[in-house]
Motif scaffolding. Structure first.
Motif, PDB file in Angstrom:
ATOM      1  N   ASP A  25       0.856  -1.175   0.000  1.00  0.00           N
ATOM      2  CA  ASP A  25       0.000   0.000   0.000  1.00  0.00           C
ATOM      3  C   ASP A  25       0.899   1.234   0.000  1.00  0.00           C
ATOM      4  OD1 ASP A  25      -1.667   2.123   0.518  1.00  0.00           O
ATOM      5  OD2 ASP A  25      -2.935   1.013   1.906  1.00  0.00           O
ATOM      6  N   PRO A  26       0.922   2.023  -1.098  1.00  0.00           N
ATOM      7  CA  PRO A  26       1.804   3.186  -1.163  1.00  0.00           C
ATOM      8  C   PRO A  26       1.614   4.149  -0.003  1.00  0.00           C
ATOM      9  CG  PRO A  26       0.908   2.716  -3.321  1.00  0.00           C
ATOM     10  CD  PRO A  26       0.188   1.812  -2.354  1.00  0.00           C
ATOM     11  N   GLN A  32       5.542   4.956   6.464  1.00  0.00           N
ATOM     12  CA  GLN A  32       6.640   4.242   7.123  1.00  0.00           C
ATOM     13  C   GLN A  32       7.976   4.896   6.804  1.00  0.00           C
ATOM     14  OE1 GLN A  32       6.355   1.692   9.387  1.00  0.00           O
ATOM     15  NE2 GLN A  32       8.525   2.173   9.670  1.00  0.00           N
ATOM     16  N   PHE A  33       8.147   5.356   5.556  1.00  0.00           N
ATOM     17  CA  PHE A  33       9.387   6.049   5.193  1.00  0.00           C
ATOM     18  C   PHE A  33       9.575   7.293   6.055  1.00  0.00           C
ATOM     19  CE2 PHE A  33       8.921   4.248   0.657  1.00  0.00           C
ATOM     20  CZ  PHE A  33       9.627   3.119   1.029  1.00  0.00           C
ATOM     21  N   LEU A 140       1.958  12.422  -3.193  1.00  0.00           N
ATOM     22  CA  LEU A 140       1.961  11.042  -3.679  1.00  0.00           C
ATOM     23  C   LEU A 140       0.773  10.257  -3.124  1.00  0.00           C
ATOM     24  CD1 LEU A 140       5.775  10.191  -3.456  1.00  0.00           C
ATOM     25  CD2 LEU A 140       4.416  10.582  -5.518  1.00  0.00           C
ATOM     26  N   LYS A 141       0.443  10.501  -1.857  1.00  0.00           N
ATOM     27  CA  LYS A 141      -0.710   9.811  -1.269  1.00  0.00           C
ATOM     28  C   LYS A 141      -1.992  10.214  -1.985  1.00  0.00           C
ATOM     29  CE  LYS A 141      -1.102   9.050   3.133  1.00  0.00           C
ATOM     30  NZ  LYS A 141      -1.140   9.199   4.606  1.00  0.00           N
ATOM     31  N   ALA A 142      -2.105  11.506  -2.326  1.00  0.00           N
ATOM     32  CA  ALA A 142      -3.280  11.974  -3.062  1.00  0.00           C
ATOM     33  C   ALA A 142      -3.340  11.315  -4.436  1.00  0.00           C
ATOM     34  CB  ALA A 142      -3.236  13.500  -3.202  1.00  0.00           C
ATOM     35  N   ARG A 143      -2.173  11.215  -5.105  1.00  0.00           N
ATOM     36  CA  ARG A 143      -2.131  10.557  -6.417  1.00  0.00           C
ATOM     37  C   ARG A 143      -2.475   9.083  -6.300  1.00  0.00           C
ATOM     38  NH1 ARG A 143       3.697  11.987  -8.478  1.00  0.00           N
ATOM     39  NH2 ARG A 143       3.160  10.339  -9.975  1.00  0.00           N
ATOM     40  N   LYS A 148      -6.387   4.730  -7.112  1.00  0.00           N
ATOM     41  CA  LYS A 148      -7.287   3.702  -6.588  1.00  0.00           C
ATOM     42  C   LYS A 148      -8.724   3.975  -7.013  1.00  0.00           C
ATOM     43  CE  LYS A 148      -4.659   2.528  -2.405  1.00  0.00           C
ATOM     44  NZ  LYS A 148      -4.687   2.563  -0.922  1.00  0.00           N
ATOM     45  N   ALA A 149      -9.126   5.250  -6.924  1.00  0.00           N
ATOM     46  CA  ALA A 149     -10.488   5.619  -7.287  1.00  0.00           C
ATOM     47  C   ALA A 149     -10.747   5.342  -8.763  1.00  0.00           C
ATOM     48  CB  ALA A 149     -10.734   7.093  -6.970  1.00  0.00           C
ATOM     49  N   ARG A 150      -9.766   5.728  -9.605  1.00  0.00           N
ATOM     50  CA  ARG A 150      -9.928   5.466 -11.040  1.00  0.00           C
ATOM     51  C   ARG A 150     -10.019   3.980 -11.321  1.00  0.00           C
ATOM     52  NH1 ARG A 150      -5.782   9.287 -11.655  1.00  0.00           N
ATOM     53  NH2 ARG A 150      -4.346   7.648 -12.321  1.00  0.00           N
TER      54      ARG A 150
END
Length: 225
Positions: A25-26, A32-33, A140-143, A148-150
Motif C-alpha cells: 500500500d503506497p 513508514q518512510f 503522492l498519497k493523493a495521487r 485507486k479511485a480510477r
C-alpha cells in the motif's frame, strides 16, 4: 544513515508505479518512510548533541592547559626575579610539557569543532530532505488515492458493461415482449368487441324488420276491409 535518505528519495520519486503494481500500500509505505526518517534524524540529533558536548569538554581542557602554560611562564619569571635560576629552569621544563599537552588538546578541540560543524550541516540537510519528502508524501498519497479511485471506477464500469448491462438488455427485451403481448391482447379484444357489436346490431335490426313487417301486414289487412 545518510545513504538511507538517498534511497528513500529514489523510491518516492521514481518507484511509485512499482509500488502500485505490488501488494504494498503506497500510503502506508510512504508513512513508514517518514517514520524511518524521523527515527534517523532523532539518532543524528543525539549524535550531534554528544559531539558538541565533547567539543565543549575539549575546549575547556585546552583553555585550562593554555592558562596553566601562561601561569608557568609567569612563575618562571618570578623565580628568576627572586634569583632562583634552578627553580626557574624546572618551572620552564614543566611549562614546555604543559605546552605540548595544550597543543595536543588544541588539535583535538579543532578536529572536534570541525566534526561538529559537519554533523550539524548534515543534520540540516537531512531535515531539509525530510521536509521535502513530507510535502511530497502528501502529493503522492493523493495521487495514489486518485489512482485507486480510477481503478475502482474502471472495474465498476467494466462490470456494468458485462454483467449489469447485459441484464438491462434482457430486461428491456422482456419489457418489449410484454408490451407486444399487451398490444396483441388489446387488438384481439377490439376485434371481439367489433364482432359482438355487429351481432348485436344484427339482432336489433331483425327485431325492427319483424315489427315493420307486422305493421305492413296490419295495414294491408285494413285496406282489404
Amino acid at each position: 544513515m545518510f545513504r538511507f535518505f538517498n534511497r528513500v528519495r529514489t523510491i518516492v520519486s521514481s518507484e511509485l508505479n512499482s509500488l502500485l503494481n505490488k501488494a504494498e500500500d503506497p500510503s502506508k509505505m510512504l508513512d513508514q518512510f517518514i517514520v524511518d526518517m524521523e527515527k534517523d534524524i532523532s539518532e543524528v540529533e543525539a549524535a550531534v548533541a554528544k559531539q558538541i558536548a565533547n567539543e565543549k569538554v575539549l575546549k575547556n581542557k585546552y583553555e585550562e592547559a593554555a592558562s596553566f602554560v601562561t601561569r608557568r611562564e609567569e612563575q618562571a619569571i618570578k623565580a628568576l626575579e627572586s634569583g632562583d635560576e634552578d627553580l626557574a629552569r624546572r618551572v620552564l621544563e614543566d611549562k614546555n610539557k604543559q605546552q605540548n599537552h595544550a597543543e595536543s588538546l588544541k588539535q583535538s578541540y579543532e578536529e572536534a569543532q570541525k566534526l561538529s560543524t559537519e554533523l550539524k550541516e548534515k543534520l540540516l540537510e537531512m531535515k531539509d530532505e525530510y521536509n521535502e519528502m513530507k510535502m511530497k508524501k502528501d502529493s503522492l498519497k493523493a495521487r495514489s488515492e486518485s489512482a485507486k479511485a480510477r481503478s475502482k471506477i474502471n472495474k465498476t464500469m467494466s462490470g456494468i458493461g458485462t454483467g449489469a448491462k447485459s441484464g438491462f438488455q434482457r430486461m428491456e427485451e422482456k419489457v418489449i415482449l410484454h408490451e407486444a403481448e399487451a398490444e396483441t391482447s388489446e387488438e384481439m379484444r377490439n376485434v371481439n368487441k367489433s364482432l359482438d357489436d355487429e351481432l348485436s346490431a344484427l339482432d336489433s335490426n331483425s327485431a325492427v324488420d319483424n315489427e315493420l313487417a307486422a305493421l305492413k301486414a296490419k295495414l294491408q289487412k285494413k285496406d282489404v276491409e
